[in-house]
Design an enzyme around this catalytic site. Structure first.
Site, PDB file in Angstrom:
ATOM      1  CG  ASP B  24      -6.701  35.139 -43.267  1.00  0.00           C
ATOM      2  OD1 ASP B  24      -6.290  35.911 -44.141  1.00  0.00           O
ATOM      3  OD2 ASP B  24      -5.963  34.359 -42.632  1.00  0.00           O
ATOM      4  CE  LYS B  81      -2.782  33.046 -45.922  1.00  0.00           C
ATOM      5  NZ  LYS B  81      -1.878  34.171 -45.696  1.00  0.00           N
ATOM      6  N   GLY B 153      -1.734  32.399 -36.789  1.00  0.00           N
ATOM      7  CA  GLY B 153      -2.632  31.456 -36.131  1.00  0.00           C
ATOM      8  C   GLY B 153      -2.390  31.298 -34.642  1.00  0.00           C
ATOM      9  NE  ARG B 165       9.259  47.824 -30.556  1.00  0.00           N
ATOM     10  CZ  ARG B 165       9.152  49.139 -30.338  1.00  0.00           C
ATOM     11  NH1 ARG B 165       9.968  49.989 -30.936  1.00  0.00           N
ATOM     12  NH2 ARG B 165       8.236  49.593 -29.531  1.00  0.00           N
ATOM     13  N   GLY B 214      -0.610  37.276 -35.973  1.00  0.00           N
ATOM     14  CA  GLY B 214      -0.824  37.353 -34.525  1.00  0.00           C
ATOM     15  C   GLY B 214      -1.737  38.471 -34.065  1.00  0.00           C
ATOM     16  N   GLY B 235      -5.838  37.421 -39.596  1.00  0.00           N
ATOM     17  CA  GLY B 235      -6.109  36.067 -40.056  1.00  0.00           C
ATOM     18  C   GLY B 235      -7.196  35.438 -39.225  1.00  0.00           C
ATOM     19  CB  SER B 236      -6.966  32.880 -36.628  1.00  0.00           C
ATOM     20  OG  SER B 236      -5.971  32.299 -37.454  1.00  0.00           O
TER      21      SER B 236
END
Lengths: 201, 294
Positions: B24, B81, B153, B165, B214, B235-236
């Site tokens: 990102d 997005k 996030g 999983r 995550g 992402g973050s």
């Protein structure tokens, strides 16, 4: 057995493995430099060339790959693989492995929405070869040693220079394995020639 | 004859991203850092998910200026997005030339009932999923690539692990079913029968499946690869860390060599602080992005 490697730093590896199958071929995934010693030919898969180049440097593949080519062992690059092999990249001061005497242009057709599939004729491989072009590069110029194998709308999309084979599309995304089998034959011939010269000396 | 926007062309694009990291970014400078670090693509955003959480309110498609700025800064593919079900945002991004669209739960959904008919677009789509049923509903609508939803996030990998999983075990189950059991399984999962048949025959999902939601450290990325991810979205995690360029490189390498623990150990040294994480159970139901979409 012929041992053919697929360079597995990033990109579509499994698809190549499927296309290389032949009764006398064992396909190896190559992630480390020492694995180059055990193989007779190598495929540079499609992926992101900038990413692959960074990993080539990081893991010390740069010189070993050039030596692999200098030893006359066949290499086949598709899309990003073709960019890695090129002597020059249009509009850029730095190219990558500089194995093959050709100039290439990145993303020559435009962005992803311009990506397409079609059927093309490839010299010594066949007619109506299925070709998927994804943000594909083009070969914009070739040296004397390079034989043009295929053109699409007047632009070069596949070429061969002795033991080096490159195309700007992805034969590995199709069920049509003819292009790969052409490469497998190159590896066969190269290994036989090497065995003959060993026998002479 | 040249055919654009076929399944092979759209899915093939995702195949080329395998083994890679998609990052990102919110501007050209970050995009260049990501490309230099070896990212296979960037996701152009106005804010990373952690900041979207912090800001609250309605999260929408990024300003087209940002997407264009990022596209002109790098040669790797640029994703963007659109809100779930927002036909016009998706068409605008396609017209701008985005290489991939993420119909994303990170943004506030525009439609709580219908997702986009992604088969109608020339540009390929990636969608999030928590289980195989959700994954195959998206593929049925024309998604060319999947990713776990995780919990964006948060810097907490637990939800991405749960979703990966879940999908993997359901794929294994389907592979082992006999053909006469498939229709019942399709009913139970709420998934198209034809796609289950395809999984049974090929032993894998019909499209590439990345991990997302995550991933905060090199070890997180390697963990997701070991669980069967084809690649990783971060992402973050990168630009919320202390040293984004170092973090970015370390995550790229850990994704390539996800079974080389000595290497991952070396990569993890002196990286500084990772993004601050959040405990999932402390999130209010309304803060759970993964529950957006069905």
């Amino acid at each position: 057995m012929l041992k053919i490697g697929v360079l597995a730093l990033q990109g579509a590896v499994r698809e190549h493995v499927n296309c290389l199958h032949a009764p006398d071929v064992e396909v190896k995934i190559v992630k480390r430099v020492e694995e180059l010693e055990k193989i007779d030919g190598l495929v540079f898969p499609g992926g992101e060339s900038t990413t692959m180049r960074r990993l080539v440097n990081k893991y010390g593949f740069f010189e070993p790959l050039r030596q692999f080519s200098e030893a006359g062992k066949p290499i086949f690059g598709t899309c990003a693989g073709l960019i890695l092999m090129a002597e020059d990249i249009k509009g850029e001061t730095q190219s990558h492995l500089q194995l093959m005497d050709m100039e290439v242009q990145r993303n020559a057709f435009g962005r992803q929405r311009e990506s397409f599939e079609t059927k093309i004729s490839v010299k010594d491989v066949g007619e109506d070869v299925e070709a998927v072009f994804i943000r594909a590069p083009l070969i914009t110029g070739v040296g004397k040693e390079v034989e043009i194998l295929s053109e699409f709308e007047g632009e070069i999309v596949a070429a061969r220079q002795n033991h080096l084979l490159a195309c700007s599309f992805h034969p590995e995304l199709t069920e049509d394995a003819r292009f790969h089998q052409y490469f497998v034959q190159m590896v066969r011939e190269s290994k036989e020639a090497a065995a003959d010269s060993m026998a002479l000396t | 004859m040249a055919d654009r926007g076929t399944d092979r062309v759209k899915r093939g694009m995702a195949e080329m991203q395998k083994g890679g990291v998609i990052m990102d970014v919110v501007n050209a400078e970050q995009a260049k850092i990501a490309e230099e670090a070896g990212a296979v693509a960037v996701m152009a955003l106005e804010r990373v998910p952690a900041d979207i959480r912090a800001a609250g309110g309605v999260a929408r498609m990024a300003d087209p200026t940002i997407v264009e700025e990022v596209m002109s800064a790098v040669s790797i593919p640029v994703m963007a997005k659109a809100r779930i079900g927002h036909i016009v945002e998706a068409r605008v991004l396609e017209a701008l030339g985005a290489d991939y669209i993420d119909e994303s739960e990170v943004l506030t959904p525009a439609d709580e009932v219908y997702h986009l008919d992604k088969s109608e677009y020339t540009v390929p789509f990636v969608c999030g999923a928590r289980d195989l049923g959700e994954a195959l509903r998206r593929v049925g609508e024309g998604a060319s690539m999947l990713r776990t939803k995780g919990e964006p996030g948060t810097g907490n990998i637990v939800e991405a692990v749960r979703h990966m999983r879940m999908v993997q075990s359901q794929v294994k189950k389907v592979t082992g079913l006999s053909k006469d059991e498939l229709m019942t399984e399709a009913k139970n999962l709420g998934a198209p029968y034809e796609l289950l048949l395809e999984i049974k025959e090929n032993g894998r999902l019909p499209v590439v499946n990345f991990a997302a939601g995550g991933v905060a450290t090199p070890s997180d990325a390697a963990l997701m690869m070991q669980l069967g991810a084809d690649g990783v979205f971060v992402g973050s995690g990168i630009f919320k860390s202390d040293q984004p360029d170092k973090f970015a490189r370390a995550i790229v390498e850990a994704t390539t060599h996800y079974e080389d623990y000595e290497l991952i150990g070396r990569l993890s040294k002196g990286l500084g602080t990772a993004m601050k994480g959040m405990e999932i159970s402390n999130l209010e139901p309304s803060e759970r992005m993964q529950d957006r979409g069905w």
